[in-house]
Design an enzyme around this catalytic site. Structure first.
Site, PDB file in Angstrom:
ATOM      1  N   SER A 124       1.019  -1.327   0.059  1.00  0.00           N
ATOM      2  CA  SER A 124       0.149  -0.129   0.210  1.00  0.00           C
ATOM      3  C   SER A 124       0.981   1.245   0.044  1.00  0.00           C
ATOM      4  O   SER A 124       0.451   2.352  -0.747  1.00  0.00           O
ATOM      5  CB  SER A 124      -1.107   0.055   1.098  1.00  0.00           C
ATOM      6  OG  SER A 124      -0.076   0.025   2.381  1.00  0.00           O
ATOM      7  N   CYS A 241       2.025   0.424  13.429  1.00  0.00           N
ATOM      8  CA  CYS A 241       0.501   0.351  13.733  1.00  0.00           C
ATOM      9  C   CYS A 241       0.279   0.019  14.948  1.00  0.00           C
ATOM     10  O   CYS A 241      -0.444  -0.724  15.565  1.00  0.00           O
ATOM     11  CB  CYS A 241      -0.218  -0.434  12.456  1.00  0.00           C
ATOM     12  SG  CYS A 241       0.174  -1.935  12.468  1.00  0.00           S
TER      13      CYS A 241
END
EC number: 2.1.1.178
Length: 482
Positions: A124, A241
């Site tokens: 991504s 994250c």
């Protein structure tokens, strides 16, 4: 139901900023994530994509930190990964928070020529950076997991990112082999994943501080390797994250303690409107899930103010690089084939040859030859035989791009197909033509202005040339909404 480990809650309670509520944090973790996508501007503009999808019932809410990112709403029964527009590479299904690191790296400087993505899969952020670079310069994308390298390559191919070079190494070797080689480095580090609980209810079920501390040691080694691979004056973005200080601020502090004033942290408080809500005293972004109704995330940016000593002697150059630069005659022949037969003007990049294969490499790759083994470089253009050239699917996807309509006017053999025909094509089937005509040979199959691949025009049908490994079992056509 989300299960938050009590030890995790106790740890977070000590780290949560005073102006944020623990109750709001737990409530945010229990809510499903908003659906978000990023438009692939290598193939279509955000405005054109919105005009394409609005009649199909989509609504778009801009993501403040990504010009081409949107929270979307649509019929939630639809499996977007099977959508025709997704298979075409017009958009990437990407969580909003994960769009932050590339934005931080490319703001305000958007002109990096050599960029390293140290932990890339599934792709991504790699493909986001490829779009920000507009397929210029060199983007080295590394992934340690062999199975994830395949996923990374598939996404790079689907999105038409032509200036990538893929590697498959432990990220800790880059400081040694590619010492001070990159203008910019992104390290989205492997982490405990505490911020992902909204899409994985069991992510924190077995959370332990010991595992956090173990992961942080790996992260320290990775950020040091990334820093060593960075040129003086270059920028590095470190992201995770996860939410605890050990894997975030602690890793950044370790780097500064090790390299002193060579590490200069850059404040991200003005990165986008509202960034100050997540800014730490150091200028990092610590995105708690309740702040922007997103995944939890951490982003830090630094500048390397001066050169630092390398930790290992310079490795010897590797021999037997299998590619050679095309001769003037070879380059002219492949350029003529693409221009005359396909209506595509090849970019002014390095044309390389391996046996009977023709490839297109970024010019910047010259400086990397022999320094490290690469899994995949640039784009394979065509195979050559006594019958001439045969274009490769990936070249059409990467190089035709938004230029197909103009290319058709310049003599490209383009056949526009309907949505039903596009579905049939992507499922590997031949496409009957309504009217029989003169056979045209190899043609580019196009839907909505973007290429799907190649076919052989036989007069009464298009014989499918889609590579077998790209054939889909299911293709979803999103219907217009009343």
């Amino acid at each position: 139901m989300v299960q938050l480990n009590q030890n995790f809650i106790n740890t977070i309670a000590q780290e949560l900023p005073a102006h944020l509520s623990m109750d709001d944090f737990i409530a945010a973790c229990s809510r499903p994530l908003r659906r978000s996508i990023r438009v692939n501007t290598l193939k279509i503009s955000s405005e054109d994509f919105k005009q394409l999808m609005l009649p199909k019932g989509w609504t778009f809410e801009p993501i403040p930190w990504c010009e081409d990112g949107f929270w979307i709403s649509y019929d939630e029964e639809e499996q977007l990964g099977n959508a025709l527009e997704h298979i075409q590479g017009l958009f990437y299904i990407q969580e909003a928070s994960s769009m932050l690191p590339p934005t931080a790296l490319f703001t305000p400087n958007a002109d990096w020529q050599c960029v390293l993505d140290l932990a890339s899969a599934p792709g991504s952020k790699t493909t986001q950076m490829a779009a920000l670079m507009n397929n210029q310069g060199l983007l080295v994308a590394n992934e340690y997991s062999a199975s994830r390298v395949k996923v990374l390559h598939a996404n790079v191919l689907r999105m038409g990112a032509s200036h990538c070079a893929l590697t498959h190494f432990d990220g800790r070797v880059f400081g040694e082999y590619l010492y001070e080689s990159f203008d910019a480095v992104l390290i989205d580090a492997p982490c405990g994943g505490e911020g992902t609980v909204r899409k994985d209810a069991d992510a924190l079920k077995s959370w332990s501080l010991d595992e956090v501390l173990e992961i942080s040691e790996t992260q320290k080694a990775l950020i040091e390797s990334a820093f060593l691979a960075l040129k003086p004056g270059g920028s590095l973005v470190y992201s995770t994250c996860t939410l605890n200080r050990h894997e975030n601020q602690g890793v950044c502090e370790y780097l500064q303690q090790t390299y002193g004033d060579a590490v200069q942290f850059e404040s991200l408080s003005q990165l986008f409107d509202g960034a100050e809500k997540a800014t730490t005293p150091e200028g990092f972004l610590h995105v708690w899930p309740q702040i922007y109704d997103s995944e939890g995330f951490f982003v830090a940016k630094l500048t390397k103010t001066r050169s630092v000593p390398r930790l290992q002697p310079e490795p010897k150059l590797q021999k037997n690089f299998p590619f050679t630069e095309a001769s003037a005659k070879q380059a002219k022949a492949i350029q003529a084939y693409f221009a005359d037969d396909l209506g595509i003007k090849l970019p002014d990049d390095l044309i390389m040859v391996r046996d009977d294969e023709f490839w297109l490499f970024p010019h910047e790759f010259r400086d990397f030859i022999g320094k490290m083994r690469f899994q995949r470089i640039g784009v394979k253009l065509a195979d050559h035989s006594k019958h001439g050239f045969k274009v490769r699917h990936e070249a059409i996807i990467a190089l035709a791009g938004k230029a197909l309509t103009a290319g058709a006017a310049n003599g490209a053999k383009v056949v526009d197909v309907s949505d039903e025909q596009a579905k049939e094509y992507l499922m590997g089937r031949d496409i009957p033509l309504d009217t029989a005509g003169k056979a045209q040979g190899e043609v580019i199959v196009c839907y909505g202005g973007a290429p799907l691949g190649m076919a052989k025009h036989l007069g009464n049908k298009l014989k499918n040339s889609l590579p077998r490994d790209l054939v889909k079992d299911k293709v979803l056509l999103l219907p217009p909404q009343a």
